[in-house]
Design an enzyme around this catalytic site. Sequence first.
Site, PDB file in Angstrom:
ATOM      1  N   ARG A 156       0.890  -1.204  -0.155  1.00 59.21           N
ATOM      2  CA  ARG A 156      -0.083   0.054  -0.010  1.00 59.21           C
ATOM      3  C   ARG A 156       0.864   1.362  -0.129  1.00 59.21           C
ATOM      4  O   ARG A 156       1.723   1.494   1.088  1.00 59.21           O
ATOM      5  CB  ARG A 156      -0.833   0.184   1.352  1.00 59.21           C
ATOM      6  CG  ARG A 156      -2.071   0.689   1.159  1.00 59.21           C
ATOM      7  CD  ARG A 156      -2.886   0.427   2.265  1.00 59.21           C
ATOM      8  NE  ARG A 156      -2.615   0.838   3.710  1.00 59.21           N
ATOM      9  CZ  ARG A 156      -3.201   1.406   4.587  1.00 59.21           C
ATOM     10  NH1 ARG A 156      -4.587   1.287   4.384  1.00 59.21           N
ATOM     11  NH2 ARG A 156      -2.672   1.723   5.706  1.00 59.21           N
ATOM     12  N   THR A 195      -0.581   7.797  -1.162  1.00 63.17           N
ATOM     13  CA  THR A 195      -1.880   7.598  -1.805  1.00 63.17           C
ATOM     14  C   THR A 195      -2.569   6.466  -1.144  1.00 63.17           C
ATOM     15  O   THR A 195      -4.252   6.717  -1.191  1.00 63.17           O
ATOM     16  CB  THR A 195      -1.686   7.104  -3.188  1.00 63.17           C
ATOM     17  OG1 THR A 195      -1.108   5.771  -3.159  1.00 63.17           O
ATOM     18  CG2 THR A 195      -0.817   7.909  -3.796  1.00 63.17           C
ATOM     19  N   ASP A 212       0.576  -2.175  12.291  1.00 62.65           N
ATOM     20  CA  ASP A 212       1.116  -2.772  10.865  1.00 62.65           C
ATOM     21  C   ASP A 212       1.409  -4.177  11.081  1.00 62.65           C
ATOM     22  O   ASP A 212       2.207  -4.838  11.713  1.00 62.65           O
ATOM     23  CB  ASP A 212       2.391  -2.006  10.411  1.00 62.65           C
ATOM     24  CG  ASP A 212       2.754  -2.371   9.238  1.00 62.65           C
ATOM     25  OD1 ASP A 212       2.734  -3.455   8.705  1.00 62.65           O
ATOM     26  OD2 ASP A 212       2.852  -1.525   8.388  1.00 62.65           O
ATOM     27  N   ASP A 214       4.732  -5.633   9.642  1.00 61.87           N
ATOM     28  CA  ASP A 214       6.017  -5.414  10.718  1.00 61.87           C
ATOM     29  C   ASP A 214       5.856  -6.221  11.767  1.00 61.87           C
ATOM     30  O   ASP A 214       6.968  -6.463  12.412  1.00 61.87           O
ATOM     31  CB  ASP A 214       5.975  -3.653  10.894  1.00 61.87           C
ATOM     32  CG  ASP A 214       6.479  -3.032   9.667  1.00 61.87           C
ATOM     33  OD1 ASP A 214       7.177  -3.562   8.905  1.00 61.87           O
ATOM     34  OD2 ASP A 214       6.276  -1.706   9.602  1.00 61.87           O
TER      35      ASP A 214
END
Length: 209
Positions: A104, A108, A200, A203
Amino acid sequence: MGKVYVFDHPLIQHKLTIIRDKETGTKEFRELVDEVATLMAFEITRDMPLKEVQIQTPVCEANAKILAGKKLGIVPILRAGIGMVDGILKLIPAAKVGHVGLYRDPATLKPVEYYVKLPSDVEERDFIVVDPMLATGGSAVEAIRSLKKRGAKNIKFMCLVAAPEGVEAMQEIHPDVDIYIAALDEKLNEKGYIVPGLGDAGDRLFGTK
Ligand code: PRP
Ligand code: URA
């Protein structure tokens, strides 16, 4: 419109709470994502077709049921989807595994595809696309579009945590795809993170930052 199934089983909810906790380290995070994926796979395979066979038990001849052998494919969205694959394979070890690589764009929030490799008999398989997170829905929508473009017809989507925005996007663009989630969260924040979410997923799973 695609149906949304929320797996509110106590074991799934308990493990998800530990996954969400920011104090949970990589090792435990990884193990728990794997376990929750197994538990979710048990539910998501509930409609697998069976056929009848005759067997001989130690006592007598009997009619019994076995899986009809419908071909299955699991497709993790890279990276974080990888963390759910082994957990599913524990229950359906004969499934083939394809990969769709998307990240991603942090500016944006749009998905960028960088890798696709699927089983050669795409048209004959039922697919489960997996990713721990359904946030804006961009990644899942794009991964499923990629599968459909290559001939996949029957697709389910499974994730741990979803935002309402992602569910809406999926239902609008892929109304034929049912969605299986462990929790439907409140919203997205201004950075596109699910709130309360788990941070995340990639991560935390791989120990990167
Ligand atoms: C995360 C997550 C999903 C995506 C969800 O991946 O694993 O793929 O974001 O967000 P969306 O619904 O708004 O598209 P990320 O792009 O961080 O890549 P990674 O798995 O490689 O870390
Ligand atoms: N991707 C993640 O890994 N976490 C979020 O909360 C949103 C997208």
